[in-house]
Design a protein around this motif. Structure first.
Motif, PDB file in Angstrom:
ATOM      1  N   ASP A   1      77.171  49.802  21.765  1.00  0.00           N
ATOM      2  CA  ASP A   1      76.573  49.720  20.427  1.00  0.00           C
ATOM      3  C   ASP A   1      77.653  49.610  19.350  1.00  0.00           C
ATOM      4  O   ASP A   1      77.495  48.848  18.372  1.00  0.00           O
ATOM      5  CB  ASP A   1      75.713  50.956  20.183  1.00  0.00           C
ATOM      6  N   LEU A   2      78.735  50.344  19.509  1.00  0.00           N
ATOM      7  CA  LEU A   2      79.805  50.288  18.515  1.00  0.00           C
ATOM      8  C   LEU A   2      80.487  48.925  18.515  1.00  0.00           C
ATOM      9  O   LEU A   2      80.796  48.368  17.445  1.00  0.00           O
ATOM     10  CB  LEU A   2      80.828  51.390  18.787  1.00  0.00           C
TER      11      LEU A   2
ATOM     12  N   VAL B   1      79.904  48.476   9.126  1.00  0.00           N
ATOM     13  CA  VAL B   1      81.101  49.028   9.794  1.00  0.00           C
ATOM     14  C   VAL B   1      82.318  48.739   8.933  1.00  0.00           C
ATOM     15  O   VAL B   1      82.497  47.595   8.470  1.00  0.00           O
ATOM     16  CB  VAL B   1      81.255  48.413  11.201  1.00  0.00           C
TER      17      VAL B   1
ATOM     18  N   ALA C   1      83.586  56.591  20.013  1.00  0.00           N
ATOM     19  CA  ALA C   1      82.346  55.798  20.016  1.00  0.00           C
ATOM     20  C   ALA C   1      81.132  56.704  20.088  1.00  0.00           C
ATOM     21  O   ALA C   1      80.103  56.454  19.422  1.00  0.00           O
ATOM     22  CB  ALA C   1      82.357  54.837  21.200  1.00  0.00           C
TER      23      ALA C   1
ATOM     24  N   ALA D   1      80.811  58.244  16.599  1.00  0.00           N
ATOM     25  CA  ALA D   1      80.475  57.253  15.566  1.00  0.00           C
ATOM     26  C   ALA D   1      79.015  56.832  15.629  1.00  0.00           C
ATOM     27  O   ALA D   1      78.382  56.548  14.594  1.00  0.00           O
ATOM     28  CB  ALA D   1      81.376  56.035  15.698  1.00  0.00           C
ATOM     29  N   THR D   2      78.455  56.801  16.826  1.00  0.00           N
ATOM     30  CA  THR D   2      77.056  56.357  16.968  1.00  0.00           C
ATOM     31  C   THR D   2      76.067  57.515  16.857  1.00  0.00           C
ATOM     32  O   THR D   2      74.876  57.330  17.135  1.00  0.00           O
ATOM     33  CB  THR D   2      76.878  55.667  18.333  1.00  0.00           C
TER      34      THR D   2
ATOM     35  N   LEU E   1      76.122  51.811  11.226  1.00  0.00           N
ATOM     36  CA  LEU E   1      76.419  50.689  12.102  1.00  0.00           C
ATOM     37  C   LEU E   1      76.088  49.343  11.462  1.00  0.00           C
ATOM     38  O   LEU E   1      76.539  48.298  11.963  1.00  0.00           O
ATOM     39  CB  LEU E   1      75.658  50.838  13.423  1.00  0.00           C
TER      40      LEU E   1
ATOM     41  N   HIS F   1      76.979  53.922  24.121  1.00  0.00           N
ATOM     42  CA  HIS F   1      77.580  54.148  22.809  1.00  0.00           C
ATOM     43  C   HIS F   1      78.716  53.164  22.536  1.00  0.00           C
ATOM     44  O   HIS F   1      78.839  52.633  21.421  1.00  0.00           O
ATOM     45  CB  HIS F   1      78.096  55.592  22.723  1.00  0.00           C
TER      46      HIS F   1
END
Length: 226
Positions: free
Chosen positions: A26-27, A92, A79, A82-83, A89, A23
């Motif tokens: 990815d963020l 952002v 994170a 958020a994911t 994504l 995660h």
């Protein structure tokens, strides 16, 4: 040979760590940190979290350790949330890009403070030798009395008060007669008059009473000497 047992807690920790790592990666990638930089972010967050937790375990609770532990935990949980679909994504927001870009400097400062700042016990400098505070009292034969300043002249002890006159103590006549017999026996045996200390020891009376008896013997001579 015993078969190895699978630790469920360890397996759970590995799974949770891997998901949190993914995660964070990815963020960071969505915030513009591509390539190896996106992989470095989860490592940085996890290392700060572990460092703060280790400081709490080894040195005890402190504001510094709790502060950086909460910051690292918020970065990891943020994170993960958020994911989870709450954040696009592909678009952002700018404030999140700023936070992700500022994280390396923040993590470096936190790790440095955790590694090199002394705890409260170490910050208290030890007292150098020879500078210990002087005691407020000194031992004497009569107990503890306040210590005097070095610049103050030593006071001259006053002489002990003179003992009260013992010749006025009431002395039983029987004791005087017995003391006279003891004095006569001592004179006939040694040829000298008995002293007060010997008389006190022979009679087994206190010193003041022995002085009073001796005074009575001096003032009351024997009948044959009158």
């Amino acid at each position: 040979m015993a078969r190895p047992r699978v630790d469920a807690v360890l397996v759970q920790a590995v799974i949770a760590g891997a998901l949190s790592f993914a995660h964070l990666h990815d963020l960071a990638a969505a915030a513009g940190q591509d390539g190896w930089k996106a992989w470095a972010y989860p490592i940085s967050v996890d290392l700060l979290l572990v460092a703060a937790w280790r400081r709490l375990r080894t040195d005890g609770p402190s504001r510094l350790a709790w502060c950086w532990f909460v910051i690292a935990l918020a970065a990891s949980l943020g994170a993960n949330i958020a994911t989870a679909g709450l954040l696009d994504l592909d678009h952002v927001p700018a404030w999140l890009r700023i936070l992700v870009a500022a994280w390396p400097a923040l993590a470096f400062m936190g790790g440095t403070l955790l590694a090199h700042s002394a705890n409260r016990g170490e910050q208290e400098a030890p007292t150098p030798p020879g500078t210990e505070p002087e005691p407020s009292a000194v031992e004497t034969d009569r107990g503890q009395v306040p210590a005097k300043d070095a610049d103050e002249p030593a006071a001259i002890e006053a002489p002990a008060p003179a003992p009260l006159a013992t010749t006025n103590l009431p002395v039983p006549a029987a004791l005087v007669d017995h003391a006279r017999k003891v004095a006569d026996e001592h004179r006939s045996r040694t040829g000298t008059a008995i002293d007060t200390e010997t008389l006190r020891a022979r009679l087994g009376v206190p010193a003041q009473l022995a002085d009073a008896v001796a005074a009575q013997l001096v003032r009351s001579p024997r009948e044959e000497d009158r």
